[in-house]
Design an enzyme around this catalytic site. Sequence first.
Site, PDB file in Angstrom:
ATOM      1  N   TYR A  19       0.707  -1.238   0.194  1.00 59.60           N
ATOM      2  CA  TYR A  19       0.048   0.059  -0.118  1.00 59.60           C
ATOM      3  C   TYR A  19       0.801   1.585   0.090  1.00 59.60           C
ATOM      4  O   TYR A  19       0.551   2.291  -0.733  1.00 59.60           O
ATOM      5  CB  TYR A  19      -0.897   0.005   1.322  1.00 59.60           C
ATOM      6  CG  TYR A  19      -2.032   1.111   1.069  1.00 59.60           C
ATOM      7  CD1 TYR A  19      -3.193   0.949   0.676  1.00 59.60           C
ATOM      8  CD2 TYR A  19      -1.649   2.523   1.603  1.00 59.60           C
ATOM      9  CE1 TYR A  19      -4.374   1.851   0.566  1.00 59.60           C
ATOM     10  CE2 TYR A  19      -2.527   3.391   1.384  1.00 59.60           C
ATOM     11  CZ  TYR A  19      -4.077   3.032   0.782  1.00 59.60           C
ATOM     12  OH  TYR A  19      -4.751   3.774   0.906  1.00 59.60           O
ATOM     13  N   PHE A  76      -6.141  20.698 -24.523  1.00 61.18           N
ATOM     14  CA  PHE A  76      -6.728  19.559 -24.689  1.00 61.18           C
ATOM     15  C   PHE A  76      -8.045  19.619 -24.003  1.00 61.18           C
ATOM     16  O   PHE A  76      -8.411  20.420 -23.191  1.00 61.18           O
ATOM     17  CB  PHE A  76      -5.835  18.490 -24.204  1.00 61.18           C
ATOM     18  CG  PHE A  76      -6.451  17.202 -24.333  1.00 61.18           C
ATOM     19  CD1 PHE A  76      -6.491  16.721 -25.839  1.00 61.18           C
ATOM     20  CD2 PHE A  76      -7.055  16.394 -23.446  1.00 61.18           C
ATOM     21  CE1 PHE A  76      -7.081  15.275 -26.175  1.00 61.18           C
ATOM     22  CE2 PHE A  76      -7.658  15.205 -23.852  1.00 61.18           C
ATOM     23  CZ  PHE A  76      -7.664  14.587 -25.138  1.00 61.18           C
ATOM     24  N   ASP A  77      -8.961  18.874 -24.572  1.00 63.30           N
ATOM     25  CA  ASP A  77     -10.478  18.886 -24.328  1.00 63.30           C
ATOM     26  C   ASP A  77     -10.764  18.640 -22.560  1.00 63.30           C
ATOM     27  O   ASP A  77     -11.370  19.553 -21.973  1.00 63.30           O
ATOM     28  CB  ASP A  77     -11.370  18.113 -25.125  1.00 63.30           C
ATOM     29  CG  ASP A  77     -11.048  16.723 -25.293  1.00 63.30           C
ATOM     30  OD1 ASP A  77      -9.824  16.236 -24.712  1.00 63.30           O
ATOM     31  OD2 ASP A  77     -11.913  15.707 -25.457  1.00 63.30           O
ATOM     32  N   ASP A 125       1.605  20.245 -20.094  1.00 60.14           N
ATOM     33  CA  ASP A 125       0.795  18.812 -20.493  1.00 60.14           C
ATOM     34  C   ASP A 125       1.350  18.139 -21.393  1.00 60.14           C
ATOM     35  O   ASP A 125       1.477  18.312 -22.517  1.00 60.14           O
ATOM     36  CB  ASP A 125      -0.587  19.431 -21.202  1.00 60.14           C
ATOM     37  CG  ASP A 125      -1.497  18.219 -21.281  1.00 60.14           C
ATOM     38  OD1 ASP A 125      -0.972  17.100 -21.302  1.00 60.14           O
ATOM     39  OD2 ASP A 125      -2.652  18.478 -21.819  1.00 60.14           O
ATOM     40  N   ALA A 137       1.824  14.855 -22.359  1.00 62.72           N
ATOM     41  CA  ALA A 137       1.384  13.449 -22.742  1.00 62.72           C
ATOM     42  C   ALA A 137       2.115  12.964 -23.972  1.00 62.72           C
ATOM     43  O   ALA A 137       2.600  11.568 -24.002  1.00 62.72           O
ATOM     44  CB  ALA A 137       0.164  13.516 -23.392  1.00 62.72           C
ATOM     45  N   LYS A 193      -0.126   7.784 -23.481  1.00 60.32           N
ATOM     46  CA  LYS A 193       0.359   8.272 -24.734  1.00 60.32           C
ATOM     47  C   LYS A 193       1.817   7.838 -24.627  1.00 60.32           C
ATOM     48  O   LYS A 193       2.065   6.552 -24.771  1.00 60.32           O
ATOM     49  CB  LYS A 193       0.147   9.755 -24.882  1.00 60.32           C
ATOM     50  CG  LYS A 193      -1.093  10.270 -24.212  1.00 60.32           C
ATOM     51  CD  LYS A 193      -2.345   9.946 -25.154  1.00 60.32           C
ATOM     52  CE  LYS A 193      -3.601  10.274 -24.458  1.00 60.32           C
ATOM     53  NZ  LYS A 193      -3.695  11.684 -24.016  1.00 60.32           N
ATOM     54  N   HIS A 212     -18.913  15.310 -26.933  1.00 60.11           N
ATOM     55  CA  HIS A 212     -18.807  14.362 -27.842  1.00 60.11           C
ATOM     56  C   HIS A 212     -18.584  12.812 -27.505  1.00 60.11           C
ATOM     57  O   HIS A 212     -18.689  11.916 -28.345  1.00 60.11           O
ATOM     58  CB  HIS A 212     -17.560  14.668 -28.512  1.00 60.11           C
ATOM     59  CG  HIS A 212     -16.050  14.703 -27.703  1.00 60.11           C
ATOM     60  ND1 HIS A 212     -15.994  15.572 -26.667  1.00 60.11           N
ATOM     61  CD2 HIS A 212     -15.054  13.833 -27.699  1.00 60.11           C
ATOM     62  CE1 HIS A 212     -15.001  15.286 -25.880  1.00 60.11           C
ATOM     63  NE2 HIS A 212     -14.426  14.238 -26.508  1.00 60.11           N
TER      64      HIS A 212
HETATM   65  C1  LIG Z   1      -4.934  12.440 -23.429  1.00 65.23           C
HETATM   66  C2  LIG Z   1      -4.515  13.834 -22.824  1.00 65.23           C
HETATM   67  C3  LIG Z   1      -4.890  14.279 -21.827  1.00 65.23           C
HETATM   68  C4  LIG Z   1      -5.848  13.531 -20.714  1.00 65.23           C
HETATM   69  O1  LIG Z   1      -5.333  12.368 -20.469  1.00 65.23           O
HETATM   70  P1  LIG Z   1      -6.405  10.798 -20.081  1.00 65.23           P
HETATM   71  O2  LIG Z   1      -5.294  10.016 -19.565  1.00 65.23           O
HETATM   72  O3  LIG Z   1      -6.995  10.657 -21.420  1.00 65.23           O
HETATM   73  O4  LIG Z   1      -7.140  11.420 -18.969  1.00 65.23           O
HETATM   74  C5  LIG Z   1      -4.568  15.516 -21.561  1.00 65.23           C
HETATM   75  N1  LIG Z   1      -3.903  16.288 -22.279  1.00 65.23           N
HETATM   76  C6  LIG Z   1      -3.415  15.902 -23.561  1.00 65.23           C
HETATM   77  C7  LIG Z   1      -2.438  16.471 -24.379  1.00 65.23           C
HETATM   78  C8  LIG Z   1      -3.844  14.559 -23.967  1.00 65.23           C
HETATM   79  O5  LIG Z   1      -3.486  14.109 -24.955  1.00 65.23           O
END
Ligand SMILES: *Cc1c(COP(=O)(O)O)cnc(C)c1O
Length: 458
Positions: free
Chosen positions: A72, A124-125, A215, A217, A258, A450
């Site tokens: 844990y 990003f969304d 961000d 990813a 990603k 979406h």
């Molecule tokens: C996918 C993504 C996110 C969100 O990540 P999740 O793992 O889908 O929650 C945030 N920012 C970018 C640029 C992304 O491509």
Amino acid sequence: MELPFAESYKIKMVEAIRKSTRKERELWIRDAMYNVFNLSSRQVYIDLLTDSGTGAMSDLQWSAIMQGDESYAGASSYYRLKEVIREITGFRYFLPTHQGRAAENVLFSVLVKEGDIVPGNSHFDTTKGHIEFRKATAVDCTIEEAFDTEAEHPFKGNIDLGKLESVLTSMPREKIPFVIVTITCNSSGGQPVSMENLRAVHKMASRYNIPVVFDAARFAENAWFIKQREMLYRDTDIRDIAREMFTFADAMTMSSKKDGIVNIGGFIGFRDEELYKKASVYNIMFEGYITYGGMSGRDMNALAQGLIEATEFSYLQTRINQVAWLGNRLREFGVPVLQPFGGHAIFVDAKKFLPQIPKEEFIAQTLVVELYKEAGVRSSEIGTLLADRDPVSGENRYPEMELLRLAVPRRVYTNNHMDFVAVALNNIYERREDIRKGYKIIREAPIMRHFTVELEKA
Ligand SMILES: *Cc1c(COP(=O)(O)O)cnc(C)c1O
């Protein structure tokens, strides 16, 4: 003869995929309310919905899974991941989360409050969702070239420093919790941000005493583009480029689905111990204890190995060349695609493809449905559905671009699959004038519609 380019791995395990008939697909997509998120994966032949969490793990990742420590608190898997994150990003502190948006939720719970402004490059969304959910505003400061599908700019993810400065000067300092830089910039087409731009953004933000959050990813793909396109870095190792990139950030959120090449996971990286401690409280509340967050020990092990593999040059070359392979095929057919190609996806310009469809009938979504019906290929819409409604006026937001995105999972499909997708789109392109009508909404959620929107033929 020069040896041709070939993949940097071979295949050890396979999974069967199934073709279907056009008749079957027409029924399935109607039952799915013309929303491809509602399809079962069994109804899909080639799935380019997303590159998120859909990658194939390596033999080394699977063996790391077997060595996961499920304690844990203080699991060795946590320390193994911490070590790799520190090595690759330079961030001393980190919190594991179950995916990228969870990292946003935790970090923004500390930093974002009502009335704030968060400038960045095409948020990003989920990022925008987490900002707007807190009644703050995301302001897009991406360079203008990003919105011209034909402009050949090597770094279309770059932030326009003039736009950024005007946001920074128009607001009191306490209204701007941070600047967010998305690398690569997903919403503008998987386009990279240059090292020069990262450095300049950080310098400008520092002058106003505002932190920068990445961000991150697709940070490894971004590093690959810097190596390719920024002269100064041509002979620099990918990991050294990545580490230098992160020196221009004060914190980062990561969707490990990603460039972590794992099926689930995420994290937040911090330079500042105070911020890390504040975020830890929310991590415990929303995700899990600070040494596992939303992840199991085995998942943290797989991620540690995935980050190492994702930052290897040969892997990135295979990956990005495959995406370009698909883009080149489409270009040869004359299908209008966004250029230069992004790192993880090819974007088809739906406005140019279907100029006869009015924007009120969801141009890109119309093409997404056509592609599915044509060949069982699942893609996604980056257009009006994704853009949601304006939170204040409630009106549809019509983005400058209507795109169909073909996101390529990591290490999953062969170039033959890419050829299949290109021919399917070309078939539609040849009969594009017969497509006369789009779709209209019958039901939608108030935010991030979406995913669940229900449509019918217009
Ligand atoms: C996918 C993504 C996110 C969100 O990540 P999740 O793992 O889908 O929650 C945030 N920012 C970018 C640029 C992304 O491509």
